[in-house]
Enzyme design. Sequence first.
Site, PDB file in Angstrom:
ATOM      1  N   GLY A 256       1.134  -1.537  -0.602  1.00  0.00           N
ATOM      2  CA  GLY A 256      -0.392   0.105   0.285  1.00  0.00           C
ATOM      3  C   GLY A 256       1.065   1.220   0.124  1.00  0.00           C
ATOM      4  O   GLY A 256       0.901   2.422  -0.822  1.00  0.00           O
ATOM      5  N   ALA A 257       2.151   1.580   0.900  1.00  0.00           N
ATOM      6  CA  ALA A 257       3.076   2.248   0.992  1.00  0.00           C
ATOM      7  C   ALA A 257       3.901   1.601   1.512  1.00  0.00           C
ATOM      8  O   ALA A 257       4.246   0.479   2.343  1.00  0.00           O
ATOM      9  CB  ALA A 257       1.679   3.560   1.336  1.00  0.00           C
ATOM     10  N   MET A 258       5.046   2.751   1.400  1.00  0.00           N
ATOM     11  CA  MET A 258       6.388   2.428   2.323  1.00  0.00           C
ATOM     12  C   MET A 258       7.015   3.498   3.154  1.00  0.00           C
ATOM     13  O   MET A 258       7.172   4.362   2.955  1.00  0.00           O
ATOM     14  CB  MET A 258       7.297   1.741   1.467  1.00  0.00           C
ATOM     15  CG  MET A 258       8.642   2.070   1.693  1.00  0.00           C
ATOM     16  SD  MET A 258       8.965   0.352   3.168  1.00  0.00           S
ATOM     17  CE  MET A 258      10.053   0.692   4.387  1.00  0.00           C
ATOM     18  N   GLU A 259       7.034   3.400   4.439  1.00  0.00           N
ATOM     19  CA  GLU A 259       6.994   4.625   5.185  1.00  0.00           C
ATOM     20  C   GLU A 259       8.937   5.106   5.673  1.00  0.00           C
ATOM     21  O   GLU A 259       9.528   5.612   6.662  1.00  0.00           O
ATOM     22  CB  GLU A 259       6.874   4.300   6.726  1.00  0.00           C
ATOM     23  CG  GLU A 259       7.722   2.624   7.362  1.00  0.00           C
ATOM     24  CD  GLU A 259       7.240   1.443   6.963  1.00  0.00           C
ATOM     25  OE1 GLU A 259       7.025   1.013   5.908  1.00  0.00           O
ATOM     26  OE2 GLU A 259       8.187   0.277   7.906  1.00  0.00           O
ATOM     27  N   ASN A 260       9.250   5.097   4.263  1.00  0.00           N
ATOM     28  CA  ASN A 260      10.442   5.595   4.391  1.00  0.00           C
ATOM     29  C   ASN A 260      10.487   6.992   5.121  1.00  0.00           C
ATOM     30  O   ASN A 260       9.897   7.943   4.645  1.00  0.00           O
ATOM     31  CB  ASN A 260      11.274   5.795   2.385  1.00  0.00           C
ATOM     32  CG  ASN A 260      10.907   4.614   2.204  1.00  0.00           C
ATOM     33  OD1 ASN A 260      11.095   4.421   2.347  1.00  0.00           O
ATOM     34  ND2 ASN A 260       9.747   5.185   1.071  1.00  0.00           N
ATOM     35  N   HIS A 290      -1.182   5.489   8.506  1.00  0.00           N
ATOM     36  CA  HIS A 290      -0.407   4.957   9.161  1.00  0.00           C
ATOM     37  C   HIS A 290       1.174   4.629   8.808  1.00  0.00           C
ATOM     38  O   HIS A 290       2.127   4.401   9.802  1.00  0.00           O
ATOM     39  CB  HIS A 290      -1.294   3.499   8.600  1.00  0.00           C
ATOM     40  CG  HIS A 290       0.084   2.568   8.783  1.00  0.00           C
ATOM     41  ND1 HIS A 290      -0.411   0.858   8.625  1.00  0.00           N
ATOM     42  CD2 HIS A 290       1.058   1.618   8.200  1.00  0.00           C
ATOM     43  CE1 HIS A 290       0.385   0.044   9.336  1.00  0.00           C
ATOM     44  NE2 HIS A 290       1.555   0.264   8.436  1.00  0.00           N
ATOM     45  N   GLU A 291       1.253   4.628   7.609  1.00  0.00           N
ATOM     46  CA  GLU A 291       3.067   5.446   7.936  1.00  0.00           C
ATOM     47  C   GLU A 291       3.447   6.575   8.610  1.00  0.00           C
ATOM     48  O   GLU A 291       4.160   6.554   8.530  1.00  0.00           O
ATOM     49  CB  GLU A 291       2.974   6.003   5.880  1.00  0.00           C
ATOM     50  CG  GLU A 291       2.405   5.035   5.342  1.00  0.00           C
ATOM     51  CD  GLU A 291       2.391   3.731   5.285  1.00  0.00           C
ATOM     52  OE1 GLU A 291       4.080   3.178   5.191  1.00  0.00           O
ATOM     53  OE2 GLU A 291       1.930   2.403   5.035  1.00  0.00           O
TER      54      GLU A 291
HETATM   55 ZN   LIG Z   1       3.600  -0.251   8.061  1.00  0.00          ZN
END
Ligand SMILES: [Zn+2]
Length: 856
Positions: A256-260, A290-291
Amino acid sequence: MPSLTRLEAAERAALLTVRHYRITLDLDRTGADFGSDTVIEFDATRPGASTFLDLRASQVLSVLLNGEPVDPAGLVDGRLPLTGLRARNVLRVRARMAYSTDGEGIHRHVDPADGQTYLYAMSFLDAAPRWFGCFDQPDLKASFDVEVHCPPDWSVVGNGAATRSAPGHWQLASTRPLATYFVTLVAGPYASITAEHDGIALGVHTRASLAEHLKAEAPDILAVTAAALDRYHELFGIRYPFGEYHQAFVPDFNAGAMENPGCVTLRDQFIFRSAATRGQRSVRASTIAHEMAHMWFGDLVTMRWWDDLWLNESFAEYMGYRVCATMTGADGTGRSTLAELAWIEFALHRKDWGRVADQAPSNHPVAGNGSESAAAALADFDGISYAKGASVLKQLAAHLGDEVFFGGLRRHFERHRFGNADFADLIAAWTEAGAVDLASWAELWLRTSGLDTLTAEQRAHDDAPGADQPPGPGEQRDTGQVWLNRTSPDGSRRPHTVRVTGFDAEATPRLAEQVTLDDDAVPVGPEDTGPLRLVVADSADDSWAKIRFGTAGWQPVADLLPRITAAPTRVVLYNAVRDAVRDADLDPAQALDMVLAAVAVEPVELVASELLKFATDELAANYAKPADRPGRRARVAGLAHRLLAVAEAGGDLQLEAARAGIRASDDAGWLRAWWTGEQVPAGLVIDAELRWALVARLAALGELRDADIDAELARDESTSGVVHAARARALRPDPAAKQAAWALLTEPSQRPAYELYASAESFFEPSQSELTAGYLPRFFEEMPATARHRHGWALGSVIFRAFPVSAASADVLRLAEDALAGSKAAHLEPPVRRAFVDGTDALRRAVRSLQRYGGV
Ligand SMILES: [Zn+2]
């Protein structure tokens, strides 16, 4: 390629302290690979010792350790040995690295809309060595300086604030200490919108071809971002620690996404190019929140090893929904979407996903799996890590109270900021903040696997537990005590703090009690509650359990579900229906009756949409024998048409009913009419996404030629259009079309992962079982070999999405079980094995239900 083991990581962490990376990249539009020049400064505790660098280069140009050349021939399976370390070392690695098409390393996407090239880097979970040489493990954090040379018309964003020093020359500001799996870069002719909130620079970015949609969506995205930042600042007591906050919506993104840190990457389907519902915006908001939670949990304080990955995800998941549930911002319709939908969406999407995982043979405790290697950690990264973990944290927060819960977190963040910590450190912080007996609670909830069943039922006084004569099925009760019962698959004594609600025959709540279930059966409320028609355990959806109804059976649920006014309770009942079907506890035909009756009057469109999908994709597919499928689809389509007739023009219900009707329809005439713009209800726009939905269904029904799909693609030559076209081609009931799709799934290619996923999901279309029967043995024979040319997410994802669950039969189940039992099975790569195990579980459940209820 061997995966880093826990032991190797511990040894390397004991030996090395990594101080700094300086990475210089030469990026272009068209080459097969790019230049990567990395200088690593690191210390070693034992001079003279040896270690290894992680490097997955297409060509190593030179390696210098403290000025001395290292022979690149030593690079085997992604590891380059380094010997004769000094106390302080400088390592320089110059290499050519391949651009990827699988969403990992530096992914390159050429936008079919305008031919522009876009790049982004994804380092999670162990893909960093695909774009720079590094010591790739979460507890070797270092600061990063990144310099980028690229075409002059590109822009660049990354973890550190980007500055353009000259056309095509970019410098990213030095970062705080980061784990290698967070390092990212987004480069290309991206369209951007910037803003500022509370002194923090914000940016949102996407491909130029989506610029007008970004402009339309940015206000909502930025409002959610700002609201979430404010909430986290209040709750965590530490300000956002990574400078600017960019969100890049990028193509072909696997997760869904990535928390860089400083530069979150998200799938660009979140930039809606067609009409979207409140439910879709709610999913996007919870993803954004969330991220952002990860900036503290995961990024500021990072796990030492991958076995604590669950904690990152459980925490971000819990906080994301919690924060959204307090957002009061209204959407374009003036309705407060987020607060209303956050926990409903969590229950419907996330908990259902997690409950399936927690009952599969591949299930595992939330915590403490060991994760002996990075690859094993990735294979265990599932709905248990997210949804079950978040549900457990939700219970824990209620159990501890916010003061202790957040008090402990603040200590944890303060103590380990920019460093690493493990679960024991967090337990210690919570205990210092006032938590009591947390270790035994954690043991019960986090170190066991499986799902308890909670049953609430009213019993007459003489048949309280232990009485001789239990009531008969469906027997009407006049009065009596309500009991809450727990059964556990593993004998664990997990406590549940839940609400129990009893309804009378008019669906009016007559009993509502908060109960802590610390025994296998506890009484609820007064001894005499008066006549109750239905009692629902965990009616507010606070715990992690399966809900059943004891001797009362399903009829009271069927009767009352459409009339219960509390949405969380309806969702609990819908979820019970779904998992009872999968347990062969409920006849899918009866479930279809219940779902259709309830959805006909369901006021929350997100819920209606999810249940209509369940009806089409499961009840009318793998949980129906092929002869029953058209009839069941027709009933779903019939309901969708009735909803369309009453839905408000331009509203969410109209859109959801249209989508569901198309998905379930076998009526080619009607599909064609909409496709050509006829008979479309007022307020409904047949936009790009709805057109493709019509094309997919028409293709599956054998109504379209390849040329029709080409013509459709010519109308929408976008990234999404290409994926939809791949889906439509794989759906055509034509031997040549299936052969071509099969080749795409099994042979090496440079096609983007999304095209593979779309083809995988379409191949074993439930209405084409005869046509695809010949591919069933081949699936189990040929799919394991795709590990030779595919890895990471894409490898397991293609196999799981293609898994022939729709061909549920005892014969196919035997093929699946043989594939996991034979001598070949010992050599299955972890992602292949996990996809096989989970697919086989779904297949086994469908076969069991068909044998019980389907007359096969
Ligand atoms: Zn996550």
